[in-house]
Enzyme design. Structure first.
Site, PDB file in Angstrom:
ATOM      1  N   LYS A  77      49.616  63.496  14.862  1.00  0.00           N
ATOM      2  CA  LYS A  77      50.942  63.956  14.417  1.00  0.00           C
ATOM      3  C   LYS A  77      51.209  65.349  14.978  1.00  0.00           C
ATOM      4  O   LYS A  77      50.295  66.169  15.070  1.00  0.00           O
ATOM      5  CB  LYS A  77      50.973  63.969  12.886  1.00  0.00           C
ATOM      6  N   SER A 117      56.959  61.356   6.503  1.00  0.00           N
ATOM      7  CA  SER A 117      57.326  62.022   7.726  1.00  0.00           C
ATOM      8  C   SER A 117      56.427  61.648   8.906  1.00  0.00           C
ATOM      9  O   SER A 117      56.786  61.875  10.047  1.00  0.00           O
ATOM     10  CB  SER A 117      57.239  63.541   7.523  1.00  0.00           C
ATOM     11  N   SER A 161      53.731  61.178   2.809  1.00  0.00           N
ATOM     12  CA  SER A 161      54.077  61.081   4.224  1.00  0.00           C
ATOM     13  C   SER A 161      53.118  60.286   5.079  1.00  0.00           C
ATOM     14  O   SER A 161      53.418  59.999   6.238  1.00  0.00           O
ATOM     15  CB  SER A 161      54.232  62.478   4.825  1.00  0.00           C
TER      16      SER A 161
END
Ligand SMILES: [Zn+2]
Lengths: 481, 477
Positions: free
Chosen positions: A73, A148, A172
């Site tokens: 990420k 996210s 997330s």
């Protein structure tokens, strides 16, 4: 073999052991898969074949993840590589250091693969808030992958990565894992070092794995977990051998079903799938008990006070002075601050910074922040009571609905905030939880269930999850791309 | 109407740890801008602070030395504000639960003592430094100082004159030097002071509207700024005006304070608990160990010098005003156990020399053992006290031992009676009238004869021996 990309890390490691394949072949296979499908998914922000190949050539002689590509990420620092939190304000930022998880992955031979898309600074539940482009759900590209860490979930789901790393502040990792039909875990707060994770809300953030199955999740968590002296919030407790918990046996295991998570108005298909999963585990000998987490209804409110307060402070450093974006020709210092931040942050980031600044400001602190801290303790206490009563795990849906349409909730931030209603309490309490596939809607969208454990008892979660997975084949389905 | 000032001081002290408060960077002074930095003290995204344990123990020592109660919990807050030299745009500090509270410092004032209460002693990290381009409009930031460990020592508003403020700072600095936790150098910024001052009718109890005065870079500046503020506020009230709460800066060149910002623009720091540093419990045993380990502090040392070493109050006071001098004195007494004599030499010739050359006793070439050696030579009669005064200067200049200088220069006193008897006889013969006077009862006539013998021996004669020989010879007449 031309479909290496579709295999799990466990399967690939077996082939590598037998020397029927080599790490470069894995990289080539996954890279070409990404080349062909990422146009539709847009899970990656950066993916460099040469870099990945050169990393695959330069591996330690042994390691638990030797030769396995792991996508990361974009809020986790990789030395010398763009790390921008999908935000304009960090455009061009290349950290001069690796996050501790990156060091751990490298030392176990993992190949740091690409950087995945995310909601800007991890603010969001849909992956539409990236300042670059939205990521789409591999199962239906008119839908969001969840957020996210939507990029990390999507690339694992679409076989564009064997494993991925994400971060989970209010769900997330688990929510996008659920919406994309993969396994995602938020470990106990303090289990995985946060050093090098660009903070959203320091007291809630935790790094965790995305994988195709439970065995891989146990493997990846085992690599990234552990005490780190660079992170004062990491906890110095030994990391068990998670593989030893992968037993197809839940006899005598006590699983709590919190009544507050099965309420009027939730999606019928989601509820039905989760109920079937409960029945399956019961059939395998688990003891199913009704439990209560009475302060659940306050979780979303508490979360948005505490998380935004911390975020407003954590994001203050993006001021145009040292790195990242700076506005053109500022007239003076104040102008530089205002325009740098005004131009650099997206709408959701600004919304949260303003909210957080407000709840911390003098005159409001007691009414909001301090009160929220107190309720947070009550929420934590709810979990402690349930585990004290003998429950080994708590089982809930991960998300109240399957993946929604792109744009469907972006005009209404409050409805978007409710996407994390089943995951947020876990971050407030600091306990570990995992999401795994437990069914599909009639329309073919993945449904996920959440298994929550006591502090540092990720092993019990793996045990229940593995037993369920061994008796189902949801995890074997792949999106058609 | 007569007014009196009510003053509270906030002193920031930079601790003398090897590394910074939350990272491993050096605390060494100097260095090109931004060379003593790392991602942590530069506040880069993703990095995290780790508390320097040494900074904590030094802070505890200071807290204990000023009699504070040390909290059993260590907790940090974030103080949020935007400033380009603040890399995270928040400062890690302590807020609602400081390291320690409720201490006191006894200061010496007007021949007496006064106790100033200390509200709290807490830890925080320092910011960097802005450098403004001269004649241009650019500003540069040097983060070498960013993350340096600081202590903030906050007094209660117990100080009632600029002189008291000056004494408070002097005595506090002395204490910190004794603890060896800081070099307390205002020029290097390792000690900084802000003052809060309000005034009230003399003998009153309430508190007036206060002004905060910053930017004072010496103790003298603090005193002058407070004198100025007292005058300004007094005139203000006399004229029937209202004093506004504000921050003022001291302008050393002009000798005035000027308004910087009013309360209306004051910061809202939005303090909240630092989530990256989990609060932890201080073990009582650890605090007790630090307490046991505290060095003897100035007051106690002075008392011991008076009691055990029989020094006068004045001598003890002067010697303990500087830890190095007191240490030097004690070291010297170890080799030469006549404290009063050592004290006289140290406070007289030695400090005279050092002051003239602007040297500290620690940097002096004259080592305590060497000074003791010199004093022993005087006692043994090898040299006179007067000769010793010349020798000590040479010792201070060269670092040589007394014995080396004595033999090099042939300075040893003549105690050989044969040689002295000869000179004495000569002196008596050459000064028959004076010898007569002595025998007739004029005692100081003998001193003249002793002087004559000294002259003949070029000052090397031992006066006591000469005295004795002359008396013997004259009595036989
Ligand atoms: Zn540093």
């Amino acid at each position: 073999m031309d479909n290496l990309y579709s295999l799990t890390a466990g399967e690939l490691l077996g082939l590598l052991d037998k020397k029927t394949i080599n790490p470069e072949e894995i990289i080539e296979s996954v890279y070409s898969r990404a080349q062909s499908v990422d146009k539709k998914i847009k899970g990656y922000l950066n993916l460099d074949r040469e870099k990945a190949l050169s990393r695959a050539k330069d591996l330690p002689s042994s390691g638990k993840l030797k030769g396995i590509p792991v996508a990361v990420k974009d809020n986790i620092c990789v030395e010398g590589e763009l790390t921008t939190c999908a935000s304009k304000i960090l455009r061009g930022f290349k950290p001069p250091y690796n996050a501790t998880v990156i060091e751990k992955l490298k030392s176990e031979g993992a190949v740091i693969f690409g950087k995945t898309n995310m909601d800007e600074f991890a603010f969001g539940s849909s992956c539409e808030n990236s300042s670059y482009f939205p990521t789409l759900n591999p199962w239906d590209t008119s839908r969001i992958p969840g957020g996210s860490s939507g990029g990390s979930a999507a690339v694992v789901s679409a076989d564009e990565a064997i494993m991925a790393i994400g971060s989970d502040t209010g769900g997330s990792i688990r929510q996008p894992a659920s919406l994309c039909g993969v396994v995602g875990m938020k470990p106990t707060y303090g289990r995985v070092s946060r050093y090098g994770l660009i903070a959203f809300a320091s007291s809630l953030d935790q790094i965790g794995p995305f994988t195709k199955d439970i065995k891989d999740a146990a493997l990846l968590l085992g690599v990234i977990a552990g005490f780190d002296e660079k992170d004062s919030t990491s906890v110095n407790v030994p990391v068990p051998d998670y593989a030893s918990y992968l037993k197809n046996d839940v006899k005598g295991m006590k699983i709590g079903i919190p009544k507050e998570y099965f309420v009027e108005g939730m999606d019928k298909e989601v509820e039905a799938s989760v109920r079937e999963a409960i029945a399956l585990l019961k059939g395998k000998g688990a003891q199913i008990v009704d439990v209560s987490l009475p302060h659940t209804e306050y979780a979303v409110a508490v979360y948005y006070i505490l998380a935004t307060a911390e975020a407003s402070s954590n994001l203050a450093r993006f001021d145009g002075v040292q790195y990242g974006y700076r506005c053109e020709d500022p007239a003076n210092l104040l102008d530089m601050y205002e325009r740098t931040r005004g131009e650099g942050f997206g709408a959701e980031a600004k919304r949260r910074i303003i909210l957080g600044t407000y709840v911390l400001s003098s005159g409001y602190y007691d009414a909001y922040y301090l009160k929220a801290q107190k309720v947070r303790m009550l929420i934590k206490n709810d979990f402690e009571q349930v585990f004290k009563s003998g429950c080994d795990c708590i089982l809930t849906p991960t998300s109240p609905t399957p993946a929604f349409k792109v744009g469907e909730r972006s005009a209404d931030p409050l409805s978007m905030y409710l996407s994390d209603i089943f995951t947020i309490s876990v971050n407030l309490a600091g306990v570990p939880a995992l999401s795994m596939p437990c069914g599909f809607t009639k329309g073919g969208l993945p449904i996920g269930m959440q298994l929550i454990g006591n502090f540092f008892e990720e092993g019990k979660i793996f045990n229940a999850a593995y037993a369920y997975e061994s008796n189902t084949d949801w995890h074997k389905r792949s999106p058609k791309l | 109407m007569a007014y009196e000032p009510v003053i509270g001081l906030e002193v920031h002290v930079q601790l003398k740890t090897v590394s910074k408060m939350f990272c491993g960077c050096t605390t060494g002074f100097g260095g090109a801008p931004n060379t003593h930095t790392c991602p942590v003290c530069l506040g880069f995204p993703g990095v995290l602070p780790v508390l320097n344990r040494r900074a904590l123990t030094e802070a505890i020592r200071v807290a204990l030395a000023v009699g504070c109660k040390v909290s059993d919990k260590v907790k940090f807050h974030r103080k949020n504000y935007f400033y380009p030299d603040l890399p995270k745009d928040y400062q890690i500090s302590q807020y609602d639960e400081p390291l320690s509270e409720n201490g006191r410092l006894k200061i010496k004032i007007n021949g007496g003592e006064k106790t100033i209460k200390i509200k709290r002693v807490h830890m925080e990290e320092d910011a960097g430094k802005l450098i403004h381009e001269e004649g241009g409009d650019s500003s540069f930031v040097d983060f070498n100082r960013s993350g340096m460990p600081l202590l903030e020592i906050v007094s209660e508003p117990d100080i009632n004159s600029p002189e008291e403020a000056y004494r408070y700072l002097t005595d506090l600095k002395l204490l910190l030097r004794y603890l060896e936790v800081s070099d307390c150098d205002m020029e290097k910024g390792s000690l900084r002071c802000d003052a809060n001052i309000s005034i009230r009718k003399k003998g009153g109890t309430g508190l007036g509207t206060k002004a905060e005065v910053k930017n004072m870079n010496s103790f003298k500046a603090v005193k002058s700024a407070l004198e100025f503020e007292f005058e300004r506020q007094s005139k203000c009230l006399e004229a029937g005006e209202r004093i506004i709460q504000e921050t003022r800066l001291w302008d050393t060149d002009k000798g005035v304070t000027v308004s910087m910002r009013s309360k209306e623009e004051a910061h809202d720091y939005r303090y909240f608990p630092e989530p990256d540093l989990v609060p932890f419990t201080l073990e009582a045993a650890m605090v007790e160990n630090e307490r046991k380990d505290l060095p003897e502090l100035p007051e106690a040392r002075k008392a011991r010098f008076i009691g055990a070493l029989s020094l006068t109050e004045y001598d003890a006071e002067v010697l303990t005003q500087d830890k190095d001098t007191a240490d030097y004195f004690e070291e010297c007494v170890k080799f030469y156990n006549k404290p009063k004599i050592v004290s006289n030499w140290l406070m007289g010739d030695v400090s005279g020399y050092l002051n003239a050359k602007n040297l500290s006793v620690r940097d002096s070439k004259l080592k305590p053992q060497a000074l003791a050696g010199l004093l022993k030579e005087v006692d043994s009669g090898k040299i006179s006290g007067k000769m010793a005064k010349d020798i000590v200067i040479e010792m201070l200049d060269t670092g040589k031992d007394a014995s080396a200088i004595i033999s090099e220069k042939g300075l040893a006193q003549i105690s050989d009676t044969g040689e002295l008897e000869k000179s004495a006889e000569e002196a008596i013969a050459e000064n028959a009238k004076t010898a007569e006077d002595f025998l007739n009862g004029k005692d100081n006539a003998l001193m003249f004869l002793v002087g004559q013998v000294m002259k003949k021996t070029k000052g090397k004669a031992n006066p006591a021996v000469v005295n004795k020989i002359l008396r013997d010879k004259l009595s036989k007449k």
